[in-house]
Design a protein around this motif. Structure first.
Motif, PDB file in Angstrom:
ATOM      1  N   HIS A   1      27.983  37.455 -13.107  1.00  0.00           N
ATOM      2  CA  HIS A   1      27.087  37.482 -14.199  1.00  0.00           C
ATOM      3  C   HIS A   1      25.455  37.819 -13.420  1.00  0.00           C
ATOM      4  O   HIS A   1      25.460  38.789 -13.018  1.00  0.00           O
TER       5      HIS A   1
ATOM      6  N   GLU B   1      25.518  32.538  -9.960  1.00  0.00           N
ATOM      7  CA  GLU B   1      26.497  32.366 -10.690  1.00  0.00           C
ATOM      8  C   GLU B   1      27.722  32.899 -10.048  1.00  0.00           C
ATOM      9  O   GLU B   1      27.509  34.225  -9.446  1.00  0.00           O
TER      10      GLU B   1
ATOM     11  N   THR C   1      32.449  33.745 -10.180  1.00  0.00           N
ATOM     12  CA  THR C   1      33.656  33.672 -10.923  1.00  0.00           C
ATOM     13  C   THR C   1      34.860  33.341 -10.014  1.00  0.00           C
ATOM     14  O   THR C   1      34.867  33.826  -8.804  1.00  0.00           O
TER      15      THR C   1
ATOM     16  N   HIS D   1      32.411  30.299 -13.111  1.00  0.00           N
ATOM     17  CA  HIS D   1      33.222  30.625 -14.647  1.00  0.00           C
ATOM     18  C   HIS D   1      34.318  30.932 -13.970  1.00  0.00           C
ATOM     19  O   HIS D   1      34.965  31.338 -13.006  1.00  0.00           O
TER      20      HIS D   1
ATOM     21  N   ASP E   1      30.448  40.688 -18.635  1.00  0.00           N
ATOM     22  CA  ASP E   1      30.244  39.027 -18.689  1.00  0.00           C
ATOM     23  C   ASP E   1      28.913  38.906 -19.247  1.00  0.00           C
ATOM     24  O   ASP E   1      28.678  37.648 -19.955  1.00  0.00           O
TER      25      ASP E   1
ATOM     26  N   ARG F   1      28.278  36.153 -22.504  1.00  0.00           N
ATOM     27  CA  ARG F   1      27.653  34.761 -22.352  1.00  0.00           C
ATOM     28  C   ARG F   1      26.368  35.027 -23.094  1.00  0.00           C
ATOM     29  O   ARG F   1      26.070  34.023 -23.820  1.00  0.00           O
TER      30      ARG F   1
END
Length: 249
Positions: free
Chosen positions: A8, A25, A27, A41, A67, A71
């Motif tokens: 992100h 951020e 994942t 995430h 992504d 979002r």
């Protein structure tokens, strides 16, 4: 936590993709629900969508953009898309070229499972069509979206030849009405010197017979006073249409 992958907005920063707001951020491909001080995430990541930048595992450019599109919000996502599609300059020099050659790879990332079944995927495909590789800065992208929402559709980075033979590319041009819209601000154009160079070409623009009005806006006006920005543009365009085109700027 080596299992996490920068994604992100974090991935965008690592790739040199401009975003309107920065955030840490990651994942977690395993969806293990591990606690960390950043936003994490929980969505599977195929190995093909993970690469390495420096010493960090990062989502690929296409997956990063997919992504961000999922979002939102819309302005943030389209700013990132435009940035990745375009070359970027700083201080009058190019500091990076385009990061993707087109939108096909991003569309493929949106269509691949499990992204295609995730929240925001349908909306993301609509936003994908709003990208413009001609956008020169985040402020230009947001200005274009604001005008589009208001039903105003100028050309981006239109080519105009001055009487002296100089080729100029204003940010936006309503060709039929002859209205130019320029977004100023050295915070987005690179340096104060680059900002001064931008301002020096306004006289050349004004000398072009097809240009009837030149509107100049600071980037801050686009972000903080969008209604006033759109209102001035609409007034200039409609004024020319009814034969009351007064040179502005």
């Amino acid at each position: 936590m080596p299992g996490l992958v920068a994604s992100h907005r974090s991935a965008a920063r690592l790739w040199g993709i401009e975003v309107l707001r920065e955030e840490l951020e990651f994942t977690d491909p395993l969806g293990a629900g591990r606690k960390t001080g950043a936003r994490v995430h929980w969505l599977p990541l195929p190995p093909a969508e993970i690469t390495v930048v420096g010493d960090l595992r990062v989502t690929t450019v296409a997956r990063t953009l997919a992504d961000l599109l999922r979002r939102g919000p819309r302005e943030d996502a389209v700013v990132a898309l435009d940035s990745a599609l375009s070359s970027r300059r700083y201080g009058g020099r190019q500091w990076r070229g385009p990061l993707i050659g087109g939108l096909d790879t991003v569309a493929a990332a949106l269509d691949s499972p499990p992204v295609a079944r995730s929240a925001g995927a349908v909306r993301a495909r609509r936003w994908l069509t709003l990208a413009d590789a001609e956008a020169g800065s985040p402020a230009e992208t947001v200005a274009r979206l604001r005008m589009r929402d208001a039903g105003l559709r100028p050309e981006s980075q239109a080519r105009i030849l001055t009487p002296t033979g100089r080729l100029l590319r204003p940010d936006f041009f309503f060709r039929e009405e002859g209205v130019v819209v320029e977004i100023e601000g050295y915070a987005y154009h690179g340096t104060k010197e680059a900002h001064r160079r931008d301002r020096s070409r306004y006289n050349d623009l004004s000398s072009c017979p097809e240009v009837r009005a030149v509107l100049r806006f600071a980037a801050e006006e686009v972000f903080t006073a969008p209604d006033a920005f759109v209102g001035r543009v609409r007034a200039a365009v409609e004024g020319v249409r009814v034969g009351a085109g007064v040179r502005l700027g």
